[in-house]
Design a protein around this motif. Structure first.
Motif, PDB file in Angstrom:
ATOM      1  N   THR A  47      30.007  39.358  28.665  1.00 40.84           N
ATOM      2  CA  THR A  47      30.843  40.549  28.514  1.00 40.84           C
ATOM      3  C   THR A  47      30.652  41.115  27.109  1.00 40.84           C
ATOM      4  OG1 THR A  47      32.711  39.205  27.781  1.00 40.84           O
ATOM      5  CG2 THR A  47      32.573  39.725  30.146  1.00 40.84           C
ATOM      6  N   PRO A  48      30.792  42.432  26.943  1.00 41.11           N
ATOM      7  CA  PRO A  48      30.616  43.015  25.601  1.00 41.11           C
ATOM      8  C   PRO A  48      31.696  42.526  24.650  1.00 41.11           C
ATOM      9  CG  PRO A  48      31.532  44.632  27.118  1.00 41.11           C
ATOM     10  CD  PRO A  48      31.139  43.442  27.948  1.00 41.11           C
ATOM     11  N   PRO A  49      31.326  42.325  23.386  1.00 37.10           N
ATOM     12  CA  PRO A  49      32.325  41.844  22.414  1.00 37.10           C
ATOM     13  C   PRO A  49      33.356  42.924  22.126  1.00 37.10           C
ATOM     14  CG  PRO A  49      30.283  42.406  21.292  1.00 37.10           C
ATOM     15  CD  PRO A  49      29.993  42.511  22.764  1.00 37.10           C
ATOM     16  N   VAL A  51      35.882  44.307  19.263  1.00 34.45           N
ATOM     17  CA  VAL A  51      36.158  44.220  17.833  1.00 34.45           C
ATOM     18  C   VAL A  51      37.653  44.164  17.626  1.00 34.45           C
ATOM     19  CG1 VAL A  51      35.900  45.364  15.601  1.00 34.45           C
ATOM     20  CG2 VAL A  51      34.072  45.508  17.305  1.00 34.45           C
ATOM     21  N   ARG A  52      38.090  43.114  16.994  1.00 32.26           N
ATOM     22  CA  ARG A  52      39.509  42.951  16.696  1.00 32.26           C
ATOM     23  C   ARG A  52      39.776  43.574  15.331  1.00 32.26           C
ATOM     24  NH1 ARG A  52      41.777  41.366  21.509  1.00 32.26           N
ATOM     25  NH2 ARG A  52      40.477  39.745  22.473  1.00 32.26           N
TER      26      ARG A  52
END
Length: 492
Positions: A47-49, A51-52
């Motif tokens: 799955t695509p990361p 960004v937090r």
């Protein structure tokens, strides 16, 4: 607790073999919750990361509407007059009493801009055909004749091959642009079919979407049969090749500052150094720049048979001292041109003043920027000074002679000063002002008074490059001959 991929693999393998979950937990040393989690997961597809992002901070929460309003208003403003994050922070502190730090404001502004970016924002990669060139100016410091100077660097780049050339000038006028382009064209041996400019090069004036070219540059295009295109003033990416080249050449050719004897010497040095840069490989095409540049040349136009003279002529009326003003700088043709209509020829390095019949009166060095003193050739003032020697003390010519000559004329009586100035004027007409002053200086250093014959003869020898040995000439013979001639004229 984080479970490694290898442990997850063991959990799922044991589960597939029918081992109970409690036994798997004991055997692998993990919790039963971990066993339940990984045995129950059905999809392991990547799955695509996500960004937090750090939150903007509670302290900025009460000011977000104000910030968003300012940023929304910026959409109607020119790009170079919009709020930066620092300006937003400064206004919040000064106008809204914001008590927090800069970082939360910066994060909020960055997030707002990312969320409101449109498909038309950003840059497009442009493909350039051979035979096109981009032109722009930058600035760089150099050492000319031992003194530091800041020059305007005309940079011409060929985007297809990435070949780059630079020439230095004191200004950014149409005369400088046309002279620099002519120099580069003659050096590379062809004319680009298209020249891409912005509106900051002195050859055109933009009003909205229309560009009015100068008459000189229009003639330049006709002469070389090339065309010009002008970029959107807010879209530097349209000519990104030359803007990158300005910085590249400044870093690679101007560090440390190049030293040269005069502007012409510097520009010859720059062309040679730019040629050497062509031996490197193109950053993307992995071929030598000089090989790709051959395709630029093949797609370009041939040089015309006649050489273009980048000069701009303007009509002026001289004041009572024979002086005209060009771009705020005073240039004098001399009292002989008092209140006369003259023509001024402007080139990148000199100003030529012509009379009513287009005959050259005087050629002077061109000065750019603020300049308090009048630009002059001292020789044009000598005839008037010889007639009015009382003006010597305040004459600008006084600053252009050597100390011994200045002292000689300062101490002289009015009659002797008139005769001395007439001597210098006569020698100047035959040998030039510098040689006349040098000759008078030499004669004074030998303890003699400068006369017309001695100054004129020595000045002409200096002009011809036949300077006599200081110890070989005995100029007293002229004094003896003068006394002898006077004695022979006395009646018996």
């Amino acid at each position: 607790m984080t479970v490694s991929t290898q442990v997850q693999e063991e959990i799922r393998r044991l589960d597939a073999e029918g081992v109970a979950g409690r036994q798997i937990a004991r055997r692998l040393g993990v919790s039963r919750d971990s066993v339940v989690k990984y045995t129950g997961q059905t999809d392991y597809s990547p799955t695509p990361p996500i960004v937090r992002r750090r939150p903007g901070g509670s302290v900025v929460a009460g000011f977000t509407d104000v910030i968003d309003g300012w940023l929304e208003e910026d959409r109607a403003r020119p790009r170079k007059q919009r709020h930066t994050a620092k300006r937003v922070f400064d206004r919040l502190v000064a106008e809204r009493g914001y008590p927090g730090s800069y970082s939360p404001v910066q994060r909020h502004v960055k997030a707002w801009r990312a969320a409101h970016r449109t498909g038309g924002d950003g840059f497009l990669e442009l493909a350039w055909d051979p035979g096109a060139a981009q032109v722009d100016f930058g600035q760089a410091d150099v050492i000319l004749d031992g003194a530091r100077a800041r020059l305007h660097m005309l940079v011409v780049t060929f985007p297809f091959s990435n070949a780059r050339y630079a020439q230095g000038y004191q200004g950014e006028t149409a005369e400088c642009v046309c002279h620099g382009l002519r120099t580069v064209f003659e050096h590379v041996g062809f004319v680009p079919r298209e020249l891409v400019f912005d509106n900051a090069t002195g050859i055109g004036r933009r009003r909205g979407q229309e560009v009015t070219e100068s008459a000189l540059f229009a003639a330049f295009k006709l002469h070389y049969r090339c065309r010009a295109r002008y970029c959107n003033p807010y879209s530097g990416n349209e000519k990104g090749s030359v803007e990158n080249a300005v910085g590249f050449l400044r870093r690679n050719l101007m560090v440390p500052e190049p030293e040269a004897a005069g502007l012409a010497g510097l520009n010859r040095m720059l062309l040679a150094r730019c040629d050497r840069l062509g031996e490197a490989d193109h950053w993307r095409k992995h071929q030598p720049v000089r090989v790709l540049f051959a395709r630029d040349k093949a797609a370009g136009l041939a040089l015309p048979g006649a050489r273009f003279d980048p000069v701009r002529y303007e009509a002026r009326t001289a004041d009572k001292t024979g002086t005209v003003r060009i771009d705020g700088v005073a240039y004098t043709a001399g009292p002989a041109y008092s209140l006369r209509r003259v023509t001024v020829g402007l080139r990148h390095d000199r100003v030529q003043i012509l009379d009513e019949n287009a005959r050259p009166a005087v050629t002077l060095p061109r000065v750019f920027g603020a300049h308090a003193d009048t630009v002059l050739d001292p020789s044009v003032l000598l005839p008037a000074l010889a007639r009015k020697p009382g003006a010597w003390s305040e004459s600008p010519v006084r600053r252009h002679v050597t100390d011994p000559v200045r002292d000689w004329l300062d101490r002289a009586s009015p009659r002797d000063r008139r005769d001395g100035l007439a001597v210098l004027d006569l020698a100047t007409r035959s040998a030039g002002f510098a040689c006349a002053i040098q000759a008078a200086d030499t004669i004074l250093a030998r303890g003699h008074t400068p006369h017309a014959d001695t100054v004129g003869m020595l000045a002409r020898r200096l002009a011809a490059g036949v300077e006599p040995d200081p110890g070989a000439a005995d100029l007293t013979i002229y004094d003896r001959l003068g006394r002898q001639a006077t004695t022979e004229q006395v009646p018996a």
